[in-house]
Design a protein around this motif. Sequence first.
Motif, PDB file in Angstrom:
ATOM      1  N   TYR A  51     -11.859   9.625   1.913  1.00 57.21           N
ATOM      2  CA  TYR A  51     -11.991   9.421   3.386  1.00 57.21           C
ATOM      3  C   TYR A  51     -10.881   8.343   3.685  1.00 57.21           C
ATOM      4  O   TYR A  51     -10.793   7.185   3.054  1.00 57.21           O
ATOM      5  N   ASN A  52     -10.322   8.831   4.650  1.00 62.41           N
ATOM      6  CA  ASN A  52      -9.347   7.950   5.252  1.00 62.41           C
ATOM      7  C   ASN A  52      -9.223   7.687   6.788  1.00 62.41           C
ATOM      8  O   ASN A  52      -9.449   8.533   7.425  1.00 62.41           O
ATOM      9  N   GLN A  53      -8.930   6.483   6.858  1.00 62.40           N
ATOM     10  CA  GLN A  53      -9.419   6.030   8.451  1.00 62.40           C
ATOM     11  C   GLN A  53      -8.281   5.327   8.895  1.00 62.40           C
ATOM     12  O   GLN A  53      -8.036   4.093   8.319  1.00 62.40           O
ATOM     13  N   GLN A  54      -7.623   5.735   9.906  1.00 62.88           N
ATOM     14  CA  GLN A  54      -6.297   4.999  10.346  1.00 62.88           C
ATOM     15  C   GLN A  54      -7.039   3.826  11.408  1.00 62.88           C
ATOM     16  O   GLN A  54      -7.991   4.323  12.143  1.00 62.88           O
ATOM     17  N   ILE A  55      -6.623   2.514  11.267  1.00 64.45           N
ATOM     18  CA  ILE A  55      -7.176   1.655  12.408  1.00 64.45           C
ATOM     19  C   ILE A  55      -5.741   1.054  13.034  1.00 64.45           C
ATOM     20  O   ILE A  55      -4.800   0.637  12.327  1.00 64.45           O
ATOM     21  N   SER A  56      -5.788   0.703  14.322  1.00 62.80           N
ATOM     22  CA  SER A  56      -4.643   0.042  14.943  1.00 62.80           C
ATOM     23  C   SER A  56      -4.955  -0.401  16.331  1.00 62.80           C
ATOM     24  O   SER A  56      -5.385   0.352  17.127  1.00 62.80           O
ATOM     25  N   GLY A  57      -5.172  -1.629  16.328  1.00 62.54           N
ATOM     26  CA  GLY A  57      -5.533  -2.368  17.614  1.00 62.54           C
ATOM     27  C   GLY A  57      -6.578  -1.861  18.260  1.00 62.54           C
ATOM     28  O   GLY A  57      -7.541  -1.564  17.935  1.00 62.54           O
ATOM     29  N   ASN A  58      -6.313  -1.302  19.834  1.00 68.75           N
ATOM     30  CA  ASN A  58      -7.201  -1.021  20.514  1.00 68.75           C
ATOM     31  C   ASN A  58      -6.984   0.829  20.748  1.00 68.75           C
ATOM     32  O   ASN A  58      -7.976   1.267  21.543  1.00 68.75           O
ATOM     33  N   THR A  59      -6.390   1.283  19.775  1.00 70.80           N
ATOM     34  CA  THR A  59      -6.244   2.692  19.679  1.00 70.80           C
ATOM     35  C   THR A  59      -7.376   3.293  18.731  1.00 70.80           C
ATOM     36  O   THR A  59      -7.508   2.810  17.384  1.00 70.80           O
ATOM     37  N   ARG A  60      -7.862   4.399  19.142  1.00 74.25           N
ATOM     38  CA  ARG A  60      -9.101   4.884  18.545  1.00 74.25           C
ATOM     39  C   ARG A  60      -8.591   6.046  17.562  1.00 74.25           C
ATOM     40  O   ARG A  60      -7.944   7.040  18.309  1.00 74.25           O
ATOM     41  N   TYR A  61      -8.869   6.324  16.228  1.00 73.94           N
ATOM     42  CA  TYR A  61      -8.349   7.323  15.460  1.00 73.94           C
ATOM     43  C   TYR A  61      -9.624   7.971  14.825  1.00 73.94           C
ATOM     44  O   TYR A  61     -10.546   7.247  14.283  1.00 73.94           O
ATOM     45  N   ASN A  62      -9.778   9.280  14.702  1.00 74.30           N
ATOM     46  CA  ASN A  62     -10.947  10.003  13.824  1.00 74.30           C
ATOM     47  C   ASN A  62     -10.346   9.786  12.546  1.00 74.30           C
ATOM     48  O   ASN A  62      -9.215   9.642  12.103  1.00 74.30           O
ATOM     49  N   GLU A 348       7.974   0.955   3.968  1.00 70.23           N
ATOM     50  CA  GLU A 348       7.274  -0.013   3.116  1.00 70.23           C
ATOM     51  C   GLU A 348       5.759   0.012   3.091  1.00 70.23           C
ATOM     52  O   GLU A 348       5.206  -0.004   4.264  1.00 70.23           O
ATOM     53  N   GLU A 349       5.151  -0.145   2.119  1.00 68.55           N
ATOM     54  CA  GLU A 349       3.516  -0.248   2.206  1.00 68.55           C
ATOM     55  C   GLU A 349       3.169  -1.233   1.116  1.00 68.55           C
ATOM     56  O   GLU A 349       3.499  -1.578   0.123  1.00 68.55           O
ATOM     57  N   VAL A 350       2.019  -1.694   1.586  1.00 63.02           N
ATOM     58  CA  VAL A 350       1.305  -2.946   0.734  1.00 63.02           C
ATOM     59  C   VAL A 350      -0.468  -2.476   0.566  1.00 63.02           C
ATOM     60  O   VAL A 350      -0.626  -2.011   1.638  1.00 63.02           O
ATOM     61  N   PHE A 351      -0.862  -2.291  -0.578  1.00 61.85           N
ATOM     62  CA  PHE A 351      -2.051  -1.950  -0.767  1.00 61.85           C
ATOM     63  C   PHE A 351      -2.910  -3.185  -1.349  1.00 61.85           C
ATOM     64  O   PHE A 351      -2.324  -3.653  -2.346  1.00 61.85           O
ATOM     65  N   PHE A 352      -4.196  -3.351  -0.688  1.00 59.47           N
ATOM     66  CA  PHE A 352      -5.062  -4.153  -1.441  1.00 59.47           C
ATOM     67  C   PHE A 352      -6.335  -3.446  -1.886  1.00 59.47           C
ATOM     68  O   PHE A 352      -6.953  -2.858  -0.588  1.00 59.47           O
ATOM     69  N   GLY A 353      -6.821  -3.369  -3.053  1.00 60.45           N
ATOM     70  CA  GLY A 353      -8.063  -2.420  -3.288  1.00 60.45           C
ATOM     71  C   GLY A 353      -8.813  -3.191  -4.427  1.00 60.45           C
ATOM     72  O   GLY A 353      -8.614  -3.874  -5.002  1.00 60.45           O
ATOM     73  N   LEU A 354      -9.829  -2.065  -4.677  1.00 58.25           N
ATOM     74  CA  LEU A 354     -10.835  -2.301  -5.937  1.00 58.25           C
ATOM     75  C   LEU A 354     -11.018  -0.988  -6.416  1.00 58.25           C
ATOM     76  O   LEU A 354     -11.383   0.090  -5.494  1.00 58.25           O
ATOM     77  N   ALA A 366     -11.763   1.762  -3.355  1.00 56.40           N
ATOM     78  CA  ALA A 366     -11.560   1.442  -1.832  1.00 56.40           C
ATOM     79  C   ALA A 366     -10.126   0.759  -1.675  1.00 56.40           C
ATOM     80  O   ALA A 366     -10.012  -0.304  -2.710  1.00 56.40           O
ATOM     81  N   ASP A 367      -9.376   0.840  -0.717  1.00 58.77           N
ATOM     82  CA  ASP A 367      -8.233   0.098  -0.541  1.00 58.77           C
ATOM     83  C   ASP A 367      -8.137  -0.245   1.144  1.00 58.77           C
ATOM     84  O   ASP A 367      -8.292   0.766   1.821  1.00 58.77           O
ATOM     85  N   TYR A 368      -7.171  -1.268   1.205  1.00 58.82           N
ATOM     86  CA  TYR A 368      -6.514  -1.215   2.792  1.00 58.82           C
ATOM     87  C   TYR A 368      -5.157  -1.138   2.430  1.00 58.82           C
ATOM     88  O   TYR A 368      -4.334  -1.774   1.498  1.00 58.82           O
ATOM     89  N   GLN A 369      -4.620  -0.176   3.355  1.00 58.87           N
ATOM     90  CA  GLN A 369      -3.127  -0.023   3.356  1.00 58.87           C
ATOM     91  C   GLN A 369      -2.754  -0.332   4.827  1.00 58.87           C
ATOM     92  O   GLN A 369      -2.912  -0.228   5.755  1.00 58.87           O
ATOM     93  N   MET A 370      -1.445  -1.042   4.507  1.00 59.06           N
ATOM     94  CA  MET A 370      -0.506  -1.556   5.659  1.00 59.06           C
ATOM     95  C   MET A 370       0.909  -0.873   5.398  1.00 59.06           C
ATOM     96  O   MET A 370       1.585  -0.742   4.491  1.00 59.06           O
ATOM     97  N   GLU A 377       7.631   0.403  13.093  1.00 56.57           N
ATOM     98  CA  GLU A 377       6.238   1.052  13.545  1.00 56.57           C
ATOM     99  C   GLU A 377       5.328   0.792  12.471  1.00 56.57           C
ATOM    100  O   GLU A 377       5.489   1.313  11.136  1.00 56.57           O
ATOM    101  N   LYS A 378       4.137   0.360  12.672  1.00 59.10           N
ATOM    102  CA  LYS A 378       3.257  -0.076  11.835  1.00 59.10           C
ATOM    103  C   LYS A 378       1.890   0.852  11.909  1.00 59.10           C
ATOM    104  O   LYS A 378       1.530   1.086  13.228  1.00 59.10           O
ATOM    105  N   LYS A 379       1.356   1.073  10.579  1.00 58.80           N
ATOM    106  CA  LYS A 379       0.086   1.800  10.716  1.00 58.80           C
ATOM    107  C   LYS A 379      -0.728   1.255   9.516  1.00 58.80           C
ATOM    108  O   LYS A 379      -0.180   0.686   8.322  1.00 58.80           O
ATOM    109  N   ASN A 380      -1.964   1.019   9.766  1.00 61.72           N
ATOM    110  CA  ASN A 380      -2.983   0.570   8.870  1.00 61.72           C
ATOM    111  C   ASN A 380      -4.076   1.540   8.680  1.00 61.72           C
ATOM    112  O   ASN A 380      -4.538   2.303   9.357  1.00 61.72           O
ATOM    113  N   PHE A 381      -4.457   1.524   7.250  1.00 60.35           N
ATOM    114  CA  PHE A 381      -5.626   2.548   6.932  1.00 60.35           C
ATOM    115  C   PHE A 381      -6.541   1.809   5.895  1.00 60.35           C
ATOM    116  O   PHE A 381      -6.161   1.067   5.187  1.00 60.35           O
ATOM    117  N   VAL A 382      -7.790   2.405   6.092  1.00 60.86           N
ATOM    118  CA  VAL A 382      -9.010   1.963   5.209  1.00 60.86           C
ATOM    119  C   VAL A 382      -9.003   3.254   4.588  1.00 60.86           C
ATOM    120  O   VAL A 382      -9.478   4.261   5.081  1.00 60.86           O
TER     121      VAL A 382
END
Length: 390
Positions: A51-62, A348-354, A366-370, A377-382
């Motif tokens: 399951y991959n979910q992009q998250i970014s400010g006030n923009t909604r992504y499926n 460039e990417e940074v991952f924090f996970g478990l 599970a991880d958080y991807q920046m 241009e920045k994109k973040n994912f859970v």
Amino acid sequence: MKKGLLFVVAIAAFFAAKAQDAQESKSIGTTILDRVKDEKLSIGGYGEVHYNQQISGNTRYNGNMDVHRMVLFFGYQFNDKTSFVTEIEYEHIKELYVEQAFLNYNIRPNTSLRAGLMLVPMGIVNEYHEPTTFNGVERPSVDNRIVPTTWREIGVGLSGRMPSFPLKYQLYVMNGFIGYNGTGVLRGSDGFRKGRQKGAESTFTSPSLSAKLDYYGVKGLNIGLAGYFGKTQSSAFNGLDKNDDFAEEVADSTRVGISMFGMDVRYKVNALQLKGQYIHSFISDVAAYNDKTGKDLGKQMQGYYLEAGYNLLDGKEQALVPFVRYENYNTHHKTAGNMVANKAYDREEVFFGLSYHLAKGAVVKADYQMSKDGNDEKKNFVNFGVGVWF
């Protein structure tokens, strides 16, 4: 980027220097061939659901939910010297591939002759890509964009271990990437990825050479050095008049030369897990290729990552591994002719996970991807996933 490479080299040099005081240990990681034991027939497999979910400010992504892959392994031992292994892969429910299919013959102790569809020994994940063997929901981006995983071609060669020195070697003559099949295939955004032929009615123009050495003389440590050399394949040579020099020259403009070098380090001591990898590709005849095909392939590509993890349940049946990984990769590290490097390809990417290993062969991740590119241009994912290997 140079600092990251020097860090990887420093790790390798430090631990290699300790080899004379250490007992020989087994190479970290196992391949599917290691699972073909005394039984005539061996069956296994691995799979991943993501399951991959992009998250970014006030923009909604499926979000995206996917049975990313399910791979079935079959091995057959004909006698004490001869065996066959294959992996049948289903991706995204609807795509069917053969990931490996090769005959292995032990010509002497610790030396095997192999022929068929084989993985190219480059980096870590291209050979050891079962979900329980790496941290993070998705495979490292360097292994997807620069290597590119899962990279396999038809070929023949030798694999083995030195009898009196902790060194594993692989040397194969193989088919290579397809660069032209009526139109250009290779491009700047993902480099060689679309050029993988995967053994499916592959075009063959000329052979490529692939080689790797793995040193495992320090307990818990593996240092790998790999190289790949050849030219891409092209349908433009099919049916070509050998006496037509102009046609030969035009056809040759649809090919590029590739020299790829890789270094990887894996070190595990008690609960601590460290990994590092660096890949650099030099590509020749790029300007002519881009002019002919209209593509934007770069002249050099490079990437590296550094990762650290720690098993909080060390010594127990289960494992709980928080980790962090930094990746830096650029498919337009250098460009040819008048082409301006696309900053969007410098990433460039940074991952924090478990990673929670419920049992040997079963993991929940599970991880958080920046992510950030050269244009800032920045994109973040859970990301969440489950994986099995049996």
